[in-house]
Design a protein around this motif. Structure first.
Motif, PDB file in Angstrom:
ATOM      1  N   LYS A 157     -23.346   5.396   0.054  1.00 31.97           N
ATOM      2  CA  LYS A 157     -22.870   4.449   1.239  1.00 31.97           C
ATOM      3  C   LYS A 157     -21.598   3.971   0.453  1.00 31.97           C
ATOM      4  CE  LYS A 157     -21.981   2.081   4.814  1.00 31.97           C
ATOM      5  NZ  LYS A 157     -21.532   2.595   5.989  1.00 31.97           N
ATOM      6  N   VAL A 158     -20.325   4.084   0.916  1.00 28.79           N
ATOM      7  CA  VAL A 158     -19.245   3.727   0.261  1.00 28.79           C
ATOM      8  C   VAL A 158     -18.976   2.133   1.108  1.00 28.79           C
ATOM      9  CG1 VAL A 158     -16.699   3.999   0.068  1.00 28.79           C
ATOM     10  CG2 VAL A 158     -18.234   5.793  -0.324  1.00 28.79           C
ATOM     11  N   HIS A 159     -19.056   1.028   0.509  1.00 33.48           N
ATOM     12  CA  HIS A 159     -18.840  -0.115   0.981  1.00 33.48           C
ATOM     13  C   HIS A 159     -17.320  -0.661   1.176  1.00 33.48           C
ATOM     14  CE1 HIS A 159     -23.175  -0.984   0.606  1.00 33.48           C
ATOM     15  NE2 HIS A 159     -23.116  -0.427  -0.533  1.00 33.48           N
ATOM     16  N   ARG A 160     -16.540  -0.156   0.108  1.00 31.36           N
ATOM     17  CA  ARG A 160     -15.129  -0.432   0.150  1.00 31.36           C
ATOM     18  C   ARG A 160     -14.265   0.228  -0.847  1.00 31.36           C
ATOM     19  NH1 ARG A 160     -18.310  -4.634  -0.838  1.00 31.36           N
ATOM     20  NH2 ARG A 160     -18.269  -5.911  -2.804  1.00 31.36           N
ATOM     21  N   TYR A 161     -13.062   0.379  -0.637  1.00 31.74           N
ATOM     22  CA  TYR A 161     -12.164   0.976  -1.748  1.00 31.74           C
ATOM     23  C   TYR A 161     -11.221  -0.214  -1.717  1.00 31.74           C
ATOM     24  CZ  TYR A 161      -8.849   3.596  -4.064  1.00 31.74           C
ATOM     25  OH  TYR A 161      -7.810   4.228  -4.949  1.00 31.74           O
ATOM     26  N   GLU A 162     -10.841  -0.477  -3.279  1.00 32.00           N
ATOM     27  CA  GLU A 162      -9.546  -1.598  -3.098  1.00 32.00           C
ATOM     28  C   GLU A 162      -8.755  -0.865  -4.046  1.00 32.00           C
ATOM     29  OE1 GLU A 162      -9.150  -4.298  -1.461  1.00 32.00           O
ATOM     30  OE2 GLU A 162     -11.283  -4.302  -0.797  1.00 32.00           O
ATOM     31  N   ILE A 163      -7.323  -1.049  -3.760  1.00 33.81           N
ATOM     32  CA  ILE A 163      -6.309  -0.337  -4.726  1.00 33.81           C
ATOM     33  C   ILE A 163      -5.851  -1.761  -5.817  1.00 33.81           C
ATOM     34  CG2 ILE A 163      -3.772   0.329  -4.788  1.00 33.81           C
ATOM     35  CD1 ILE A 163      -4.240   1.658  -2.093  1.00 33.81           C
ATOM     36  N   LYS A 164      -5.812  -1.199  -6.848  1.00 36.16           N
ATOM     37  CA  LYS A 164      -5.687  -2.358  -7.921  1.00 36.16           C
ATOM     38  C   LYS A 164      -3.977  -2.535  -8.146  1.00 36.16           C
ATOM     39  CE  LYS A 164      -8.278  -2.531 -11.537  1.00 36.16           C
ATOM     40  NZ  LYS A 164      -8.843  -1.936 -12.632  1.00 36.16           N
ATOM     41  N   ASN A 165      -3.482  -1.403  -8.531  1.00 34.58           N
ATOM     42  CA  ASN A 165      -2.013  -1.347  -8.870  1.00 34.58           C
ATOM     43  C   ASN A 165      -1.342  -0.258  -8.296  1.00 34.58           C
ATOM     44  OD1 ASN A 165      -2.156  -3.827 -10.725  1.00 34.58           O
ATOM     45  ND2 ASN A 165      -3.594  -2.232 -11.767  1.00 34.58           N
ATOM     46  N   ILE A 166       0.029  -0.654  -7.965  1.00 31.75           N
ATOM     47  CA  ILE A 166       0.794   0.277  -7.627  1.00 31.75           C
ATOM     48  C   ILE A 166       2.240   0.233  -8.419  1.00 31.75           C
ATOM     49  CG2 ILE A 166       2.536   1.317  -5.643  1.00 31.75           C
ATOM     50  CD1 ILE A 166       0.563   0.239  -3.661  1.00 31.75           C
ATOM     51  N   LEU A 167       2.183   1.034  -9.440  1.00 32.90           N
ATOM     52  CA  LEU A 167       3.290   0.848 -10.331  1.00 32.90           C
ATOM     53  C   LEU A 167       4.386   1.921 -10.130  1.00 32.90           C
ATOM     54  CD1 LEU A 167       1.170   0.562 -13.657  1.00 32.90           C
ATOM     55  CD2 LEU A 167       1.986  -1.193 -12.201  1.00 32.90           C
ATOM     56  N   THR A 168       5.702   1.437 -10.310  1.00 33.84           N
ATOM     57  CA  THR A 168       6.957   2.145 -10.052  1.00 33.84           C
ATOM     58  C   THR A 168       7.463   2.317 -11.338  1.00 33.84           C
ATOM     59  OG1 THR A 168       8.171   0.426  -9.291  1.00 33.84           O
ATOM     60  CG2 THR A 168       7.035   1.426  -7.498  1.00 33.84           C
ATOM     61  N   PRO A 169       8.628   3.305 -11.408  1.00 37.39           N
ATOM     62  CA  PRO A 169       9.291   3.520 -12.568  1.00 37.39           C
ATOM     63  C   PRO A 169      10.398   2.073 -12.819  1.00 37.39           C
ATOM     64  CG  PRO A 169       9.260   5.359 -11.404  1.00 37.39           C
ATOM     65  CD  PRO A 169       8.735   4.425 -10.350  1.00 37.39           C
ATOM     66  N   ARG A 170      10.745   1.908 -13.992  1.00 36.70           N
ATOM     67  CA  ARG A 170      11.544   0.598 -14.316  1.00 36.70           C
ATOM     68  C   ARG A 170      12.896   0.660 -13.401  1.00 36.70           C
ATOM     69  NH1 ARG A 170      11.117  -4.408 -14.773  1.00 36.70           N
ATOM     70  NH2 ARG A 170      12.903  -5.220 -15.876  1.00 36.70           N
ATOM     71  N   THR A 171      13.556   1.804 -13.303  1.00 37.05           N
ATOM     72  CA  THR A 171      14.569   2.120 -12.522  1.00 37.05           C
ATOM     73  C   THR A 171      14.453   1.600 -11.136  1.00 37.05           C
ATOM     74  OG1 THR A 171      14.142   4.297 -12.211  1.00 37.05           O
ATOM     75  CG2 THR A 171      15.481   3.889 -13.958  1.00 37.05           C
ATOM     76  N   VAL A 172      13.316   1.939 -10.718  1.00 35.02           N
ATOM     77  CA  VAL A 172      13.210   1.569  -9.154  1.00 35.02           C
ATOM     78  C   VAL A 172      12.781   0.164  -9.259  1.00 35.02           C
ATOM     79  CG1 VAL A 172      11.503   2.031  -7.160  1.00 35.02           C
ATOM     80  CG2 VAL A 172      12.256   3.950  -8.655  1.00 35.02           C
ATOM     81  N   GLN A 173      12.110  -0.417  -9.979  1.00 32.07           N
ATOM     82  CA  GLN A 173      11.719  -1.735 -10.105  1.00 32.07           C
ATOM     83  C   GLN A 173      13.249  -2.768  -9.957  1.00 32.07           C
ATOM     84  OE1 GLN A 173       9.092  -2.790 -13.159  1.00 32.07           O
ATOM     85  NE2 GLN A 173       7.722  -1.307 -12.353  1.00 32.07           N
ATOM     86  N   LYS A 174      14.013  -2.012 -11.071  1.00 29.40           N
ATOM     87  CA  LYS A 174      15.465  -2.959 -10.844  1.00 29.40           C
ATOM     88  C   LYS A 174      16.054  -2.792  -9.612  1.00 29.40           C
ATOM     89  CE  LYS A 174      16.130  -2.342 -15.790  1.00 29.40           C
ATOM     90  NZ  LYS A 174      17.105  -1.736 -16.875  1.00 29.40           N
ATOM     91  N   ALA A 175      15.982  -1.664  -9.064  1.00 25.26           N
ATOM     92  CA  ALA A 175      16.797  -1.597  -7.693  1.00 25.26           C
ATOM     93  C   ALA A 175      15.992  -2.469  -6.643  1.00 25.26           C
ATOM     94  CB  ALA A 175      16.671  -0.039  -7.259  1.00 25.26           C
ATOM     95  N   MET A 176      14.600  -2.533  -6.626  1.00 17.91           N
ATOM     96  CA  MET A 176      14.179  -3.320  -5.647  1.00 17.91           C
ATOM     97  C   MET A 176      14.324  -4.801  -5.961  1.00 17.91           C
ATOM     98  SD  MET A 176      10.199  -1.486  -5.621  1.00 17.91           S
ATOM     99  CE  MET A 176       9.393  -2.529  -4.764  1.00 17.91           C
ATOM    100  N   GLU A 177      14.463  -5.111  -7.088  1.00 21.44           N
ATOM    101  CA  GLU A 177      14.720  -6.488  -7.461  1.00 21.44           C
ATOM    102  C   GLU A 177      16.085  -7.026  -7.040  1.00 21.44           C
ATOM    103  OE1 GLU A 177      14.663  -6.868 -11.760  1.00 21.44           O
ATOM    104  OE2 GLU A 177      12.318  -6.898 -11.686  1.00 21.44           O
ATOM    105  N   ARG A 178      17.164  -6.059  -7.135  1.00 22.99           N
ATOM    106  CA  ARG A 178      18.401  -6.478  -6.703  1.00 22.99           C
ATOM    107  C   ARG A 178      18.346  -6.259  -5.131  1.00 22.99           C
ATOM    108  NH1 ARG A 178      19.801  -2.200 -10.550  1.00 22.99           N
ATOM    109  NH2 ARG A 178      19.904  -0.774  -9.367  1.00 22.99           N
ATOM    110  N   GLN A 179      17.502  -5.396  -4.525  1.00 26.74           N
ATOM    111  CA  GLN A 179      17.358  -5.505  -3.062  1.00 26.74           C
ATOM    112  C   GLN A 179      16.726  -6.811  -2.665  1.00 26.74           C
ATOM    113  OE1 GLN A 179      15.015  -2.396  -1.510  1.00 26.74           O
ATOM    114  NE2 GLN A 179      15.054  -2.973   0.773  1.00 26.74           N
ATOM    115  N   MET A 180      15.709  -7.401  -3.232  1.00 20.46           N
ATOM    116  CA  MET A 180      15.118  -8.375  -2.819  1.00 20.46           C
ATOM    117  C   MET A 180      15.962  -9.630  -3.141  1.00 20.46           C
ATOM    118  SD  MET A 180      12.363  -7.886  -1.477  1.00 20.46           S
ATOM    119  CE  MET A 180      11.894  -9.545  -1.439  1.00 20.46           C
ATOM    120  N   THR A 181      16.837  -9.526  -4.141  1.00 22.89           N
ATOM    121  CA  THR A 181      17.928 -10.675  -4.366  1.00 22.89           C
ATOM    122  C   THR A 181      18.978 -10.687  -3.210  1.00 22.89           C
ATOM    123  OG1 THR A 181      17.637 -10.322  -6.981  1.00 22.89           O
ATOM    124  CG2 THR A 181      19.729 -11.608  -6.013  1.00 22.89           C
ATOM    125  N   ALA A 182      19.262  -9.547  -2.924  1.00 22.72           N
ATOM    126  CA  ALA A 182      20.310  -9.474  -1.742  1.00 22.72           C
ATOM    127  C   ALA A 182      19.792  -9.797  -0.329  1.00 22.72           C
ATOM    128  CB  ALA A 182      20.819  -7.981  -1.666  1.00 22.72           C
TER     129      ALA A 182
END
Length: 310
Positions: A157-182
């Motif tokens: 019986k599977v009670h639940r499944y939890e996603i711990k982390n979703i990691l992206t490449p550093r270049t994507v993280q920088k682009a997302m940071e610029r997008q969030m700043t904008a």
């Protein structure tokens, strides 16, 4: 030779004793033991003391019925917009049917982890990167839904499944940071403009309310003045009507006419005495020798006419 036989007999006796001891089983709470007899499933032992048949019965599986936490190792996945991400998670499950958990799958833990990983890859492949951070709950529900399809077969019986982390490449993280700043800058500009707009609207509404109040006050003042003038005219008219009624009543009384003539005569003489007072002129009636005739024909209209001629 005899010594060897004794050693072998002793070893066999120890082995038999060991088997007899092993046939006595004490099953802990929240555990289930699967017993086979000559290679076939015989029964499931619950918590407590049990005695098995030596050399015939054998405990082949020991299933823990408590809820387990199984780590899902990080794996690389690609989103719908072809961004590589690394995802890991945790599965919470428990054994509900010890027999199916033993015979329905080789290793239900490994099988559950593999199915969770493949399902996660499939779900992420239908989402864009921005959605993956917002739809974690949806992804977890999808994995639980897929695992629930094999619960009866695998005895779990599977009670639940939890996603711990979703990691992206550093270049994507920088682009997302610029997008969030904008995005934050855009929201700040919009908030400032809305504040200025609200201030101007409030000022305009204040000026409008002030103009309305002034106009209403002026309108009320004019209404009050008009009502005052109307009340004044009404009071004068009522007083005039009352005086006329009183004069008419006095004339109807005995000797009323003679009293009115006397009063008019006095007023007539006062008018004559007042005319020309500041000048070196004397104004006399046209026929002063006939005073009685003048008095008999005297009326309020004649006095008014004399006033106008003078």
């Amino acid at each position: 030779m005899e010594t060897i036989s004794q050693v072998l007999l002793g070893a066999f006796s120890v082995y038999v004793m060991y088997k007899f001891i092993r046939s006595l089983r004490l099953v802990p709470n929240q555990y289930a033991y699967i017993v086979e007899r000559l290679g076939n499933y015989q029964k499931t032992l619950g918590p407590g003391f049990h005695a098995l048949i030596p050399f015939v019965d054998k405990v082949v599986y020991k299933q823990d019925l408590r809820e387990e936490t199984i780590e899902v190792e990080p794996q690389e996945c690609f989103t719908k917009d072809n961004v590589k991400v690394e995802v890991d998670g945790v599965i919470y499950l428990s054994v509900m049917d010890p027999v199916n958990a033993s015979y329905g799958v080789t290793n239900y833990r490994y099988a559950a982890v593999q199915l969770a990983q493949t399902t996660t890859r499939s779900v992420l492949g239908n989402m864009e990167l921005d959605q993956t951070f917002e739809e974690r709950a949806a992804m977890s529900r999808e994995v639980v839904s897929v695992l629930s399809e094999v619960e009866q077969l695998w005895g779990i019986k599977v009670h639940r499944y939890e996603i711990k982390n979703i990691l992206t490449p550093r270049t994507v993280q920088k682009a997302m940071e610029r997008q969030m700043t904008a995005e934050r800058d855009r929201r700040a500009i919009i908030a400032t403009s809305e504040g200025v707009k609200g201030s101007k609207v409030n000022d305009a509404e204040g000026m409008r309310a002030e103009i309305i109040n002034i106009s209403e006050a002026e309108m009320q003042r004019r209404i009050n003045e008009a009502e005052g003038q109307a009340e004044e005219i009404l009071a004068i008219a009522e007083a005039t009507a009352k005086s006329i009624e009183e004069i008419a009543g006095a004339l109807a009384q005995p000797k009323g006419t003679e009293a009115m003539r006397l009063q008019l005569s006095e007023q007539y003489l006062d008018v004559l005495s007042g005319l020309g007072r500041d000048e070196n002129n004397v104004i006399l009636p046209k026929d002063i020798s006939n005073y009685d005739a003048i008095m008999e024909g005297l009326s309020l209209g004649e006095i008014t006419a004399n006033k106008k001629e003078s």
